[in-house]
Design a protein around this motif. Sequence first.
Motif, PDB file in Angstrom:
ATOM      1  N   ASN A   1      -4.309  16.945  -7.834  1.00 42.32           N
ATOM      2  CA  ASN A   1      -2.902  16.688  -7.489  1.00 42.32           C
ATOM      3  C   ASN A   1      -2.089  16.175  -8.667  1.00 42.32           C
ATOM      4  O   ASN A   1      -1.321  15.221  -8.531  1.00 42.32           O
ATOM      5  CB  ASN A   1      -2.793  15.709  -6.312  1.00 42.32           C
ATOM      6  CG  ASN A   1      -3.303  16.300  -5.036  1.00 42.32           C
ATOM      7  OD1 ASN A   1      -2.983  17.430  -4.690  1.00 42.32           O
ATOM      8  ND2 ASN A   1      -4.129  15.551  -4.330  1.00 42.32           N
TER       9      ASN A   1
ATOM     10  N   SER B   1       0.268  10.813  -6.441  1.00 43.92           N
ATOM     11  CA  SER B   1       0.117  11.890  -5.466  1.00 43.92           C
ATOM     12  C   SER B   1      -0.817  11.506  -4.322  1.00 43.92           C
ATOM     13  O   SER B   1      -0.752  12.092  -3.250  1.00 43.92           O
ATOM     14  CB  SER B   1      -0.383  13.169  -6.143  1.00 43.92           C
ATOM     15  OG  SER B   1      -1.689  12.981  -6.622  1.00 43.92           O
ATOM     16  N   ASN B   2      -1.653  10.501  -4.526  1.00 41.00           N
ATOM     17  CA  ASN B   2      -2.587  10.074  -3.487  1.00 41.00           C
ATOM     18  C   ASN B   2      -2.044   8.946  -2.605  1.00 41.00           C
ATOM     19  O   ASN B   2      -2.711   8.524  -1.677  1.00 41.00           O
ATOM     20  CB  ASN B   2      -3.916   9.639  -4.117  1.00 41.00           C
ATOM     21  CG  ASN B   2      -4.670  10.817  -4.670  1.00 41.00           C
ATOM     22  OD1 ASN B   2      -4.754  11.860  -4.042  1.00 41.00           O
ATOM     23  ND2 ASN B   2      -5.215  10.663  -5.857  1.00 41.00           N
TER      24      ASN B   2
ATOM     25  N   SER C   1       0.553   7.066   0.159  1.00 37.46           N
ATOM     26  CA  SER C   1       1.298   7.426   1.362  1.00 37.46           C
ATOM     27  C   SER C   1       2.775   7.567   0.995  1.00 37.46           C
ATOM     28  O   SER C   1       3.216   7.064  -0.045  1.00 37.46           O
ATOM     29  CB  SER C   1       1.146   6.333   2.425  1.00 37.46           C
ATOM     30  OG  SER C   1       1.810   5.143   2.000  1.00 37.46           O
ATOM     31  N   ASP C   2       3.548   8.227   1.843  1.00 39.60           N
ATOM     32  CA  ASP C   2       4.980   8.384   1.574  1.00 39.60           C
ATOM     33  C   ASP C   2       5.672   7.033   1.442  1.00 39.60           C
ATOM     34  O   ASP C   2       6.525   6.845   0.571  1.00 39.60           O
ATOM     35  CB  ASP C   2       5.649   9.213   2.678  1.00 39.60           C
ATOM     36  CG  ASP C   2       5.275  10.682   2.610  1.00 39.60           C
ATOM     37  OD1 ASP C   2       4.794  11.124   1.546  1.00 39.60           O
ATOM     38  OD2 ASP C   2       5.464  11.381   3.618  1.00 39.60           O
ATOM     39  N   TYR C   3       5.288   6.093   2.282  1.00 34.80           N
ATOM     40  CA  TYR C   3       5.891   4.761   2.221  1.00 34.80           C
ATOM     41  C   TYR C   3       5.628   4.116   0.856  1.00 34.80           C
ATOM     42  O   TYR C   3       6.533   3.573   0.218  1.00 34.80           O
ATOM     43  CB  TYR C   3       5.347   3.867   3.336  1.00 34.80           C
ATOM     44  CG  TYR C   3       5.819   2.431   3.226  1.00 34.80           C
ATOM     45  CD1 TYR C   3       7.091   2.072   3.669  1.00 34.80           C
ATOM     46  CD2 TYR C   3       5.010   1.452   2.652  1.00 34.80           C
ATOM     47  CE1 TYR C   3       7.550   0.759   3.544  1.00 34.80           C
ATOM     48  CE2 TYR C   3       5.451   0.146   2.526  1.00 34.80           C
ATOM     49  CZ  TYR C   3       6.724  -0.199   2.981  1.00 34.80           C
ATOM     50  OH  TYR C   3       7.163  -1.477   2.848  1.00 34.80           O
ATOM     51  N   ASN C   4       4.377   4.169   0.407  1.00 34.21           N
ATOM     52  CA  ASN C   4       4.033   3.557  -0.876  1.00 34.21           C
ATOM     53  C   ASN C   4       4.673   4.291  -2.046  1.00 34.21           C
ATOM     54  O   ASN C   4       5.020   3.670  -3.049  1.00 34.21           O
ATOM     55  CB  ASN C   4       2.521   3.461  -1.043  1.00 34.21           C
ATOM     56  CG  ASN C   4       1.931   2.332  -0.220  1.00 34.21           C
ATOM     57  OD1 ASN C   4       2.612   1.358   0.085  1.00 34.21           O
ATOM     58  ND2 ASN C   4       0.684   2.464   0.151  1.00 34.21           N
ATOM     59  N   LYS C   5       4.855   5.606  -1.936  1.00 32.60           N
ATOM     60  CA  LYS C   5       5.570   6.346  -2.979  1.00 32.60           C
ATOM     61  C   LYS C   5       7.004   5.838  -3.091  1.00 32.60           C
ATOM     62  O   LYS C   5       7.515   5.617  -4.194  1.00 32.60           O
ATOM     63  CB  LYS C   5       5.576   7.847  -2.681  1.00 32.60           C
ATOM     64  CG  LYS C   5       4.250   8.524  -2.912  1.00 32.60           C
ATOM     65  CD  LYS C   5       4.321   9.994  -2.525  1.00 32.60           C
ATOM     66  CE  LYS C   5       2.962  10.642  -2.689  1.00 32.60           C
ATOM     67  NZ  LYS C   5       2.946  12.034  -2.230  1.00 32.60           N
ATOM     68  N   GLN C   6       7.658   5.634  -1.939  1.00 34.58           N
ATOM     69  CA  GLN C   6       9.027   5.124  -1.947  1.00 34.58           C
ATOM     70  C   GLN C   6       9.069   3.723  -2.538  1.00 34.58           C
ATOM     71  O   GLN C   6       9.990   3.378  -3.287  1.00 34.58           O
ATOM     72  CB  GLN C   6       9.600   5.133  -0.530  1.00 34.58           C
ATOM     73  CG  GLN C   6       9.829   6.524   0.008  1.00 34.58           C
ATOM     74  CD  GLN C   6      10.213   6.522   1.480  1.00 34.58           C
ATOM     75  OE1 GLN C   6      10.243   5.488   2.136  1.00 34.58           O
ATOM     76  NE2 GLN C   6      10.515   7.705   2.000  1.00 34.58           N
TER      77      GLN C   6
END
Length: 112
Positions: free
Chosen positions: A61, A89-90, A92-97
Motif C-alpha cells: 500500500n 495507508s494502514n 483507519s479513516d479516523y486516524n488518517k484524518q
Amino acid sequence: MKRELNRTIGLRVKRSREAAGLTQEKLAELIDRSKEAVSNIERGVSLPGLDTIQTICEVTNVPMNSIIDDTSESSANSDLRARLNATFSNLSDYNKQLIVAIADMMMAHDRK
C-alpha cells in the motif's frame, strides 16, 4: 551508479515491507517470488522489474513513486517517506484524518 540505485530501491522496498508488517517470506508469497528473491532485492543484489515493483507497492500500500522516484531527496528522507506512506495507508479513516490535522497544525506552527 547502478549499484547505488539497486541499494536505494532495495532499502525502500524493505522499509515499505516492514511498515506494512510483512516478513520477507510473506511478501514473497504475496508477490509470487521466492524469499531469496525478496532478500536479493532488499540487499540491492538485484533490481526488480517494474511489474514486480508495482506488485510490491500494491501489496504494501505505498505509491510506486515512493520506491522508484529518483529525486534529490536524501536517502534518509526517502526512507521516512516510504515508511510514512505505508503506515498511513494502514490506518483507519479516523486516524488518517487525525494525522492530517496534526500535520496541518505542525505546518502552521512552522510558518509562524
